[in-house]
Write an enzyme that holds these catalytic residues in place. Structure first.
Site, mmCIF file in Angstrom:
data_model
loop_
_atom_site.group_PDB
_atom_site.id
_atom_site.type_symbol
_atom_site.label_atom_id
_atom_site.label_comp_id
_atom_site.label_asym_id
_atom_site.label_seq_id
_atom_site.Cartn_x
_atom_site.Cartn_y
_atom_site.Cartn_z
ATOM 1 N N GLY A 48 0.767 -1.351 0.346
ATOM 2 C CA GLY A 48 0.435 -0.112 0.295
ATOM 3 C C GLY A 48 0.727 1.525 -0.440
ATOM 4 N N GLN A 53 3.198 9.803 2.039
ATOM 5 C CA GLN A 53 4.488 9.148 1.771
ATOM 6 C C GLN A 53 5.415 9.237 0.659
ATOM 7 O OE1 GLN A 53 2.577 4.355 2.583
ATOM 8 N NE2 GLN A 53 4.505 4.497 3.172
ATOM 9 N N CYS A 101 7.142 -0.944 6.179
ATOM 10 C CA CYS A 101 6.268 0.063 6.023
ATOM 11 C C CYS A 101 7.454 0.423 4.656
ATOM 12 C CB CYS A 101 6.858 1.398 6.655
ATOM 13 S SG CYS A 101 5.779 3.084 6.087
ATOM 14 N N LEU A 102 7.577 1.007 3.734
ATOM 15 C CA LEU A 102 8.271 1.165 2.529
ATOM 16 C C LEU A 102 8.591 2.855 3.517
ATOM 17 C CD1 LEU A 102 6.417 0.611 -0.598
ATOM 18 C CD2 LEU A 102 8.147 -0.446 0.240
ATOM 19 N N HIS A 143 -2.884 0.577 8.417
ATOM 20 C CA HIS A 143 -1.596 1.120 8.409
ATOM 21 C C HIS A 143 -1.691 1.631 8.018
ATOM 22 C CE1 HIS A 143 2.732 0.511 7.762
ATOM 23 N NE2 HIS A 143 2.461 1.286 6.508
ATOM 24 N N GLU A 144 -2.118 1.721 6.564
ATOM 25 C CA GLU A 144 -2.422 2.985 4.895
ATOM 26 C C GLU A 144 -2.991 3.972 6.067
ATOM 27 O OE1 GLU A 144 -0.018 2.844 2.771
ATOM 28 O OE2 GLU A 144 0.304 0.801 3.621
ATOM 29 N N HIS A 147 -1.216 6.346 8.125
ATOM 30 C CA HIS A 147 -0.496 7.228 7.188
ATOM 31 C C HIS A 147 -1.584 8.693 7.447
ATOM 32 C CE1 HIS A 147 3.108 5.808 6.384
ATOM 33 N NE2 HIS A 147 2.619 3.782 5.769
HETATM 34 ZN ZN ZN Z 1 3.627 2.179 5.332
#
Ligand code: ZN
Length: 190
Positions: A48, A53, A101-102, A143-144, A147
């Site tokens: 995601g 981000q 997480c990226l 999680h998304e 953000h």
């Molecule tokens: Zn993340």
């Protein structure tokens, strides 16, 4: 266009993103932002990606899991674009699962997630969406959405000692976690 993903420490990740006006969902600006999010997520093998981000403070995220090499144990999720999403917990239960997480490169850690949630919002053509997400996939949505409120998974960790590099995770935790995922998928169907 592939965008640069900002990493933990960058103030953009801590911004509370703004709602997208419904009348602007189909604008070129928002549509090309969505295209960029999808392209950037796929390029980075993410499950995601949220607009914060890539340092764009709008409440938009994209999610897709399709035999993900970063998360080989995650059940598949078809490509989902969420605009102005809202999550409602449908159970008091929690599952304690590893996330990555990226924007937090090379690390995994355990967080509690609600295993049954209602997700509401709009899709990329401005149509209302509402669906229930369960199990591991429910955690991916939480999680998304976090953000968009300036939160990363490390903020959700009750026990910082579960933080691990991906290489150490592969050696020490992955096999046990795969078994946990299999039982979560059995209990919740995803
Ligand atoms: Zn993340």
């Amino acid at each position: 266009m592939i965008r640069q993903i900002v990493q933990i420490g960058n103030p953009a990740l801590r911004e509370i993103a703004s709602r997208v006006k419904e009348s602007e969902i189909t604008s070129n600006e928002i549509q090309s932002l969505i295209d960029d999010l999808i392209e950037t997520m796929r390029d980075a093998n993410g499950a995601g990606l949220a607009a914060t981000q890539i340092a764009v403070p709008y409440r938009i995220c994209v999610i897709e899991v399709n035999k993900n090499p970063r998360y080989p144990y995650k059940p598949d999720i078809p490509l989902t674009v969420l605009i102005n999403p809202k999550v409602t917990f449908l159970t008091e239960e929690r599952i304690n699962v590893y996330e990555g997480c990226l924007s937090v490169p090379n690390l995994r850690g355990r967080v509690d997630r609600c295993p049954e949630v209602l997700i509401e919002g709009f899709d990329r053509v401005g149509k209302s969406l509402n669906f229930i997400a369960k199990g591991i996939s429910a955690g991916t949505f939480q999680h998304e959405l976090d953000h968009l409120d300036g939160l990363v998974f490390t903020d959700r960790m009750n026990d910082a000692s579960s933080l691990t590099t991906i290489d150490e995770f592969a050696v020490n935790n992955e096999e046990e976690f795969k078994q946990q995922v299999i039982s979560i998928v059995k209990n919740y169907g995803s």
